[in-house]
Design an enzyme around this catalytic site. Sequence first.
Site, PDB file in Angstrom:
ATOM      1  N   HIS A  91      30.302 -10.294  -0.480  1.00 30.01           N
ATOM      2  CA  HIS A  91      29.528 -11.108   0.459  1.00 30.01           C
ATOM      3  C   HIS A  91      28.703 -12.126  -0.318  1.00 30.01           C
ATOM      4  O   HIS A  91      27.682 -12.608   0.157  1.00 30.01           O
ATOM      5  CB  HIS A  91      28.570 -10.260   1.293  1.00 30.01           C
ATOM      6  CG  HIS A  91      29.174  -9.043   1.871  1.00 30.01           C
ATOM      7  ND1 HIS A  91      29.217  -7.855   1.205  1.00 30.01           N
ATOM      8  CD2 HIS A  91      29.775  -8.848   3.060  1.00 30.01           C
ATOM      9  CE1 HIS A  91      29.820  -6.961   1.968  1.00 30.01           C
ATOM     10  NE2 HIS A  91      30.176  -7.532   3.080  1.00 30.01           N
ATOM     11  N   HIS A 128      20.458 -12.767   9.172  1.00 28.42           N
ATOM     12  CA  HIS A 128      19.396 -12.036   9.862  1.00 28.42           C
ATOM     13  C   HIS A 128      19.091 -12.635  11.233  1.00 28.42           C
ATOM     14  O   HIS A 128      18.899 -11.903  12.213  1.00 28.42           O
ATOM     15  CB  HIS A 128      18.127 -11.981   9.009  1.00 28.42           C
ATOM     16  CG  HIS A 128      17.077 -11.109   9.610  1.00 28.42           C
ATOM     17  ND1 HIS A 128      17.251  -9.762   9.781  1.00 28.42           N
ATOM     18  CD2 HIS A 128      15.855 -11.393  10.150  1.00 28.42           C
ATOM     19  CE1 HIS A 128      16.192  -9.241  10.372  1.00 28.42           C
ATOM     20  NE2 HIS A 128      15.335 -10.216  10.607  1.00 28.42           N
ATOM     21  N   ALA A 169      12.981 -11.669   5.275  1.00 25.24           N
ATOM     22  CA  ALA A 169      13.384 -12.111   6.617  1.00 25.24           C
ATOM     23  C   ALA A 169      13.035 -11.073   7.689  1.00 25.24           C
ATOM     24  O   ALA A 169      12.519 -11.414   8.764  1.00 25.24           O
ATOM     25  CB  ALA A 169      14.883 -12.391   6.628  1.00 25.24           C
TER      26      ALA A 169
HETATM   27  N1  LIG Z   1      16.214   0.224   3.689  1.00 24.25           N
HETATM   28  C1  LIG Z   1      15.555  -0.613   4.467  1.00 24.25           C
HETATM   29  N2  LIG Z   1      14.481  -0.201   5.166  1.00 24.25           N
HETATM   30  C2  LIG Z   1      13.812  -1.048   5.974  1.00 24.25           C
HETATM   31  N3  LIG Z   1      14.178  -2.325   6.144  1.00 24.25           N
HETATM   32  C3  LIG Z   1      15.238  -2.784   5.481  1.00 24.25           C
HETATM   33  C4  LIG Z   1      16.001  -1.965   4.603  1.00 24.25           C
HETATM   34  N4  LIG Z   1      17.008  -2.708   4.087  1.00 24.25           N
HETATM   35  C5  LIG Z   1      16.885  -3.938   4.621  1.00 24.25           C
HETATM   36  N5  LIG Z   1      15.844  -3.984   5.454  1.00 24.25           N
HETATM   37  C6  LIG Z   1      15.385  -5.086   6.275  1.00 24.25           C
HETATM   38  O1  LIG Z   1      16.522  -5.664   6.901  1.00 24.25           O
HETATM   39  C7  LIG Z   1      16.474  -7.072   6.735  1.00 24.25           C
HETATM   40  C8  LIG Z   1      17.886  -7.619   6.692  1.00 24.25           C
HETATM   41  O2  LIG Z   1      18.441  -7.466   7.939  1.00 24.25           O
HETATM   42  P1  LIG Z   1      19.901  -8.011   8.272  1.00 24.25           P
HETATM   43  O3  LIG Z   1      20.091  -9.355   7.625  1.00 24.25           O
HETATM   44  O4  LIG Z   1      20.055  -7.953   9.734  1.00 24.25           O
HETATM   45  O5  LIG Z   1      20.803  -6.913   7.631  1.00 24.25           O
HETATM   46  P2  LIG Z   1      22.003  -6.984   6.569  1.00 24.25           P
HETATM   47  O6  LIG Z   1      21.340  -7.050   5.221  1.00 24.25           O
HETATM   48  O7  LIG Z   1      22.715  -5.702   6.836  1.00 24.25           O
HETATM   49  O8  LIG Z   1      22.809  -8.217   6.889  1.00 24.25           O
HETATM   50  C9  LIG Z   1      15.716  -7.286   5.460  1.00 24.25           C
HETATM   51  O9  LIG Z   1      15.098  -8.550   5.460  1.00 24.25           O
HETATM   52  C10 LIG Z   1      14.704  -6.147   5.446  1.00 24.25           C
HETATM   53  O10 LIG Z   1      13.498  -6.484   6.109  1.00 24.25           O
HETATM   54  O1  LIG Z   2      28.521  -6.617   5.319  1.00 23.57           O
HETATM   55  C1  LIG Z   2      28.935  -5.531   5.555  1.00 23.57           C
HETATM   56  C2  LIG Z   2      28.078  -4.393   5.805  1.00 23.57           C
HETATM   57  O2  LIG Z   2      26.866  -4.635   5.199  1.00 23.57           O
HETATM   58  P1  LIG Z   2      25.460  -4.746   5.895  1.00 23.57           P
HETATM   59  O3  LIG Z   2      24.689  -3.758   5.134  1.00 23.57           O
HETATM   60  O4  LIG Z   2      25.570  -4.506   7.362  1.00 23.57           O
HETATM   61  O5  LIG Z   2      25.000  -6.151   5.633  1.00 23.57           O
HETATM   62  C3  LIG Z   2      30.346  -5.337   5.660  1.00 23.57           C
HETATM   63  O6  LIG Z   2      30.973  -6.564   5.594  1.00 23.57           O
HETATM   64  C4  LIG Z   2      30.959  -4.407   4.700  1.00 23.57           C
HETATM   65  O7  LIG Z   2      31.348  -3.351   5.474  1.00 23.57           O
END
Ligand SMILES: Nc1ncnc2c1ncn2[C@@H]1O[C@H](COP(=O)(O)OP(=O)(O)O)[C@@H](O)[C@H]1O
Ligand SMILES: O=C(COP(=O)(O)O)[C@@H](O)CO
Length: 581
Positions: free
Chosen positions: A217, A399, A555
């Site tokens: 990613h 996000h 974020a």
């Molecule tokens: N282990 C965790 N506990 C609490 N919040 C977390 C954790 N890991 C990530 N986050 C929160 O999630 C946000 C990212 O969310 P999002 O972009 O929706 O998820 P992803 O990283 O799966 O794409 C981060 O900015 C942070 O605030």
């Molecule tokens: O991005 C994936 C999952 O990761 P997140 O932690 O939800 O960002 C996915 O493409 C790999 O399974």
Amino acid sequence: MTYLYNQPSAFAAELIEGFVAANADKVRQVPGGVVRSTRSQPGTVAVVVGGGSGHYPAFAGLVGQGMAHGAAMGNLFASPSAQQIVNVARAAHNGGGVLLTFGNYAGDVLHFGQACERLRAEGIACEVVTVTDDISSASLEEIEKRRGVAGDLTVFKVASAAAEAGHSLAQVAALARHANQRTRSFGVAFSGCTLPGATQPLFSIDAGRMALGMGIHGEPGISESDVPRADVLAEIFVDNLLSELPAGVKLQPGTRVAAVLNGLGSVKYEELFVVYRRVAQLLREQQLEIVEPEVGEFVTSFNMAGASLTLMWLDEALEQCWRAPANAPAFRKGSVIVAEPLEASECQQATQNAIPAASVASQQSAQRVLAILDAIAVVIQRNAEQLGRIDAVAGDGDHGIGMERGVLGALAQARDVAAQGAGAGTLLCQAADAWADKAGGTSGALWGVALTAIGTALGDESKPDAQRVAEGVKQAKEGIMHFGKAQPGDKTMVDVLVPFSDSLSAAVARGEALPDAWQLAAETAQAAAQATAQLLPKMGRARPLAEKSLGTPDAGAVSLALIVATVAERLRALQPQGASV
Ligand SMILES: Nc1ncnc2c1ncn2[C@@H]1O[C@H](COP(=O)(O)OP(=O)(O)O)[C@@H](O)[C@H]1O
Ligand SMILES: O=C(COP(=O)(O)O)[C@@H](O)CO
């Protein structure tokens, strides 16, 4: 650049429809993903894989006889929700229990973990195996933090062959863990990928340069160099993988190894063959026996240019599973005895949750909670782009769209159950499930946990007072920290949630009315969100890009502060003199 799409937001759903239409003899669509369309042996283990979309043929292309029984399919680069995974697992279940296996990413770990708990609660035996083959993503000391990349293929293949052979769930899980322990990958990238509708790549690499160890990613690698000749790249792959042999493996004549040269999205098969020519020479120079190698695309990073080499070090059990026949849309070997197709009616459908009875006071509170959710949806939509930009500095830039999907799903579900007379607790719990389900990803899982905790505290009986609301927020904080395992200082939403909850509880304990207590806590949250700019991330996608994120707030912390500020406004507007929701 992605050339062909309709609505970018519909891309993930539309690709599933087309994929199923093209492969109906092997797969069928169920809510949340796909399962085999052929009958499996009753009583055998079902292997359910999954993850974000954008990695085809992972994950749906690896479903079929001899391969997985089902794949839960999330949005582009976002994990599927626990509900999606549960739906796919129920539909795939043959009576022998379910193995959930997927790459080691925060969102996947949270959602698959929750799905496992739910399946067990329903009486379906379930085990989880995470794939951690990418040697450049963490050191040997932190091997459990490594990402899963093309090693997904070897681990899924071993697990699926073991299930097909009729092994018990414990045996299938043990073999899958063993395959993971003996699988190592190393990848490189030459350019970033551009998701549908985006005008800029998600990340970029200077022309003529190569990122070594880059993730699927855009997670950073360990170094950069000029793009080398094909033979030199083969040497880089083999040197890196031979320098880290798994425990129990000896580099000696006759050692047997499965090799997978994987294209990451836009490298031609012909280029891969040129590289594989030298990979095979190098492995043979070490007098290794290469067993049924694969060259092609197995786990991609959308249209990223890059390639990876995976080696699975075989023993008798792993070799038997690796060589077993398979017939999935994107992975075939040997010949399977074609299984009977399933009848259309033999597919389990998701069930609707009933709405429990609620007091009139709680139904009225539910209307106020609905109005608050409505306001949150407006604010998140207005700020989605900005949240995406903040996330893109060190995360994967999704996000804003993830929060938007989540809150809109929650609002739609809340409207639906409010119209059916739900109380405030049920409304929030159902909105929580819808949020997690529609958003996927890490924050989707965590917002689902938070809203469920608040909904459970509010209940469907009395009109929730300030103490009950503060208690619900405290439970949400504890739930998020329990599931996500982040601590204050790790640069996540926890850095806002902890001071927010503490400030709210303290103000309520001093006897402040809810709107005032919430307003004070929201101000604390705003300051705490800004203060995350000075922190280095220790969790989630942003962790490897720690330095880059200095100076930018987290974020998830910013979106949480925005949401609690919106709630403060609504509480004041809804109840100028009131003390409850
Ligand atoms: N282990 C965790 N506990 C609490 N919040 C977390 C954790 N890991 C990530 N986050 C929160 O999630 C946000 C990212 O969310 P999002 O972009 O929706 O998820 P992803 O990283 O799966 O794409 C981060 O900015 C942070 O605030
Ligand atoms: O991005 C994936 C999952 O990761 P997140 O932690 O939800 O960002 C996915 O493409 C790999 O399974």
